[in-house]
Design a protein around this motif. Sequence first.
Motif, short mmCIF file in Angstrom:
data_model
loop_
_atom_site.label_atom_id
_atom_site.label_comp_id
_atom_site.label_asym_id
_atom_site.label_seq_id
_atom_site.Cartn_x
_atom_site.Cartn_y
_atom_site.Cartn_z
N ASN A 17 0.81 -1.22 0.00
CA ASN A 17 0.00 0.00 0.00
C ASN A 17 0.84 1.27 0.00
OD1 ASN A 17 -2.49 -1.34 0.04
ND2 ASN A 17 -2.41 -1.60 2.26
N LYS A 18 2.15 1.13 -0.04
CA LYS A 18 3.02 2.29 0.04
C LYS A 18 3.05 3.03 -1.30
CE LYS A 18 7.62 3.53 1.74
NZ LYS A 18 8.90 3.00 2.28
N LEU A 19 2.73 4.31 -1.24
CA LEU A 19 2.72 5.13 -2.45
C LEU A 19 4.07 5.78 -2.71
CD1 LEU A 19 -0.70 6.93 -1.93
CD2 LEU A 19 -0.23 5.02 -3.47
N GLY A 20 4.86 5.99 -1.67
CA GLY A 20 6.16 6.64 -1.81
C GLY A 20 6.67 7.06 -0.45
N GLU A 21 7.82 7.72 -0.47
CA GLU A 21 8.40 8.17 0.79
C GLU A 21 9.11 9.50 0.57
OE1 GLU A 21 10.48 5.24 2.90
OE2 GLU A 21 10.96 6.54 4.60
N GLY A 22 8.73 10.48 1.36
CA GLY A 22 9.38 11.78 1.30
C GLY A 22 10.30 11.97 2.47
N GLY A 23 10.78 13.19 2.62
CA GLY A 23 11.72 13.47 3.69
C GLY A 23 11.10 13.33 5.07
N PHE A 24 9.74 13.51 5.16
CA PHE A 24 9.10 13.45 6.47
C PHE A 24 8.57 12.06 6.79
CE2 PHE A 24 10.11 17.49 6.94
CZ PHE A 24 9.26 18.51 6.56
N GLY A 25 8.62 11.14 5.86
CA GLY A 25 8.13 9.81 6.14
C GLY A 25 7.36 9.23 4.97
N PRO A 26 6.90 7.95 5.10
CA PRO A 26 6.21 7.27 4.00
C PRO A 26 4.76 7.71 3.85
CG PRO A 26 6.36 5.84 5.91
CD PRO A 26 7.13 7.07 6.26
N VAL A 27 4.23 7.51 2.66
CA VAL A 27 2.82 7.78 2.37
C VAL A 27 2.18 6.49 1.88
CG1 VAL A 27 1.19 9.15 1.04
CG2 VAL A 27 3.35 10.17 1.75
N PHE A 28 1.02 6.13 2.47
CA PHE A 28 0.35 4.88 2.13
C PHE A 28 -1.04 5.16 1.57
CE2 PHE A 28 3.24 1.88 4.16
CZ PHE A 28 3.93 2.70 5.04
N LYS A 29 -1.49 4.28 0.72
CA LYS A 29 -2.88 4.32 0.28
C LYS A 29 -3.72 3.58 1.32
CE LYS A 29 -6.03 3.09 -3.47
NZ LYS A 29 -6.18 2.42 -4.78
N GLY A 30 -4.86 4.17 1.68
CA GLY A 30 -5.73 3.53 2.65
C GLY A 30 -7.18 3.67 2.26
N PHE A 31 -8.04 2.97 3.00
CA PHE A 31 -9.48 3.06 2.74
C PHE A 31 -10.20 3.26 4.06
CE2 PHE A 31 -13.30 2.56 0.33
CZ PHE A 31 -14.22 2.04 1.22
N LEU A 32 -10.98 4.34 4.14
CA LEU A 32 -11.80 4.64 5.30
C LEU A 32 -13.26 4.70 4.85
CD1 LEU A 32 -9.59 7.42 6.94
CD2 LEU A 32 -9.99 5.12 7.84
N ALA A 33 -14.13 4.05 5.60
CA ALA A 33 -15.53 3.92 5.19
C ALA A 33 -16.18 5.26 4.90
CB ALA A 33 -16.31 3.16 6.27
N GLU A 34 -15.85 6.28 5.74
CA GLU A 34 -16.49 7.58 5.56
C GLU A 34 -15.94 8.37 4.38
OE1 GLU A 34 -14.86 6.20 8.12
OE2 GLU A 34 -14.98 7.57 9.82
N LEU A 35 -14.70 8.08 3.99
CA LEU A 35 -14.02 8.90 3.00
C LEU A 35 -13.67 8.16 1.70
CD1 LEU A 35 -11.52 10.70 5.43
CD2 LEU A 35 -13.69 11.59 4.55
N GLY A 36 -13.64 6.85 1.75
CA GLY A 36 -13.19 6.08 0.59
C GLY A 36 -11.67 6.00 0.55
#
Length: 805
Positions: A498-517
Amino acid sequence: MELDSVLTLVLVLSCSCLPLFPSQNTVKTGESITASHKLVSAGGSFALGFFTPVNSTFIYLGIWYNTIPGQTVVWVANRESPIPQNSTAVFTIGDDGNLVIFYEKNKLIWSSNVTGELLTSNSTVGALLDTGNLVLRHGESNKLWQSFQHPTDTLIPGMRLSFNKISGLRTVINSWKSNQDPQPGNFSFGIDSTEGRTRFYIWKHNGIYYRFDDSSKGYMRGIASYFSVTDNENVLLTLAPLKLRVVLNPIGYLQVMVWNRNGSNKWNVEFQAPQVKCELYAQCGPFGSCGIRTGGLCRCVTGFEPKFSKDWINGKWNEGCVRKRALGCDSRDRFLKHENMKLPDHAISLGNMSIKECETQCIRNCSCSAYTCSKNACFIWLGDLLDLADDSISRISLHVRVHGSELITNGLTGNSTQRHKILIAEIVSATFALLLLISIFALIFKRKRLKGPDRIDGNSAPVSSVLSGSLVGKDDMKLVQYSMQNIRDATNNFHEDNKLGEGGFGPVFKGFLAELGDVAIKRLSRRSSQGLEEFMNELKLIANLQHKNLVSLLGCCVEGEEKILIYEYMPNCSLDKFLFDSSLKVTLNWVTRFGIIEGIAQGMLYLHKYSRLKVIHRDLKVSNILLDREMIPKISDFGMARIFGTDQTQASTKRVVGTYGYMSPEYVVYGQFSEKSDVFSFGVLLLEILTGERNSDFFMTEISESLLGWAWKKWKEGRMLELIDPSIRETCDRNKATRSILVALLCVQEIPIDRPTMSDIVVMLSNETMPIPEPKQPAFRNSGQSQQLDDFSINEMTFSLPVPR
């Protein structure tokens, strides 16, 4: 008599069909050199003619030593245009007066390619001098062109390399592709003086391969002893008058070779670089030091640890090291002294001062990572320390900045009093942090008791109930705070898939939340330079900013040491994914690119002028531009942004943050930022979108020292459209493309007041009838104090203390 007349006529006709042979060392109009003939210099030292390398099927015109056994070629004319072996090749003076090579029925494949009033076929002569220099001259002394100014893989006495400090253009030698193939290879050697002093480099492709460092093993002295350097508008490097040659071979070794040393009757290697693998550039990555005596094994300097432990164990060191503990940028920071080190690259000279003054200058700058002081000359390094190595014979000490606790841990503090002070400071800080935490929890508990449960569902609550009112007020947008368990469920426990990438401040992941998609979840690294201040800053800013060209912040999570931001999901990720990938950039047609440019400009205009808060972004770059499904650009990453008052125009900081190559000179040198520093970053970004090239890829190349320099050169030559990415050049709107380039050049002018505002930029891009002023020279070269800019425009790397991004 009749028979005699016939014989005479036959003899005359036969002679008229023979080629006209040139004199020994010159070729004139009507004369030519073919495969069976050659020019020989007046003293007999050098010869010019056609040759075929061993095991090759091509013909080249070259110059070689005439009196040395074997064929040692020192210059090749048509190395980029080899001639098939069975073809007829001719070297002569062309109709336009240039030196030319033809083959197969007058097919031109090489020319000296000069122009001028003196250049006519009846007035020019090609001559091979006894220095080995092929010249095109008018008369005896007027040289119109010379091979010495266009070296190939070899330098001989009299040749020169150059670096023009104004244009950024450099002359280098370039290796052969192989020992049997004179075509341009992967390596080049030349000089650079962008950091205030002349330095020697070997480059592989566009990257630094080897650096001649004047602080270690006498490497620079070893090569510099064969040259003389003059410093004016051009830095010229010329071989001393010795019977030697300098060759860059196909595998990247630079060799100084002398003929017949001690009667050996062969070429002897006097000097070679690199000598061992550990000398190659930045083998161990940032803050990693290569051990020459330990066979090239890497170690992290004290106070640092491998960025990726598993890679480090497996001998993959290129990602380097990170700090064990972030700098405080205060009186607790200290310096660890390292003896016998090869000094890092990209030093900044602060002039003559004592070691104490040098240390003080470094400690005052939050971006300063290290300093050294030798013979009262102070040098500092900002951001990452690159190209470190152990076991140098240098007597210079490198002082590396670390958190004060590292000195206690390693027992390296100078006295017990200092250790005692640091320990007291640590205890006081820890006590204060504990009391603050207790106060926050007490406040939260009190508010919950007064207001009752304010829950949206079983796992979330408005973040305004947690955050300080000074940061998110009652009128601010209500963000939803999620529990850590929610986040783990949404990302499958931060699974790598689920990892989309990593910047200087840390990793970014794709996620799914029922309220937001689908959402993008940024998890701040515990060792990230973005602490609570930057985290809260980003919360406050994005919660208050609502614009179609700004990324939307949907929620957050603050639990224990975890700090997490939840953004709208961008299916097309960031702009750099498309722009710098040859297979994907074709999807960025002209209409899409110009739409992205206009969208970014509108977003920045909103930040500077029309939002509730006047915002200076400070880290605008191609990787911070996200793209939604319709390729609409959205500006992201506000961790470094700062809020201005409505009447405020400028601010200063000791903590310089941003990305190499995008920062304005006044920000790098003086820490001054404003709307105009964002405009400078926009100008660099605009050029990257138009050209499809990274600014950082231009450093140390023959084209220019930066994308800005290349654009300036093309504008001065009236060839602006050659800047446009070839994949869209034929289909672009030429008027808009030209206007866009001019706007970019206006944005990157050296003096801030000369740059337009974002309001002006939006109007100039959208109104095709509005006149655009002539740009002034951009900030792509050294100019007095602005020399430090070059130290920040080498790589596209975001940096900020305490941890470089």
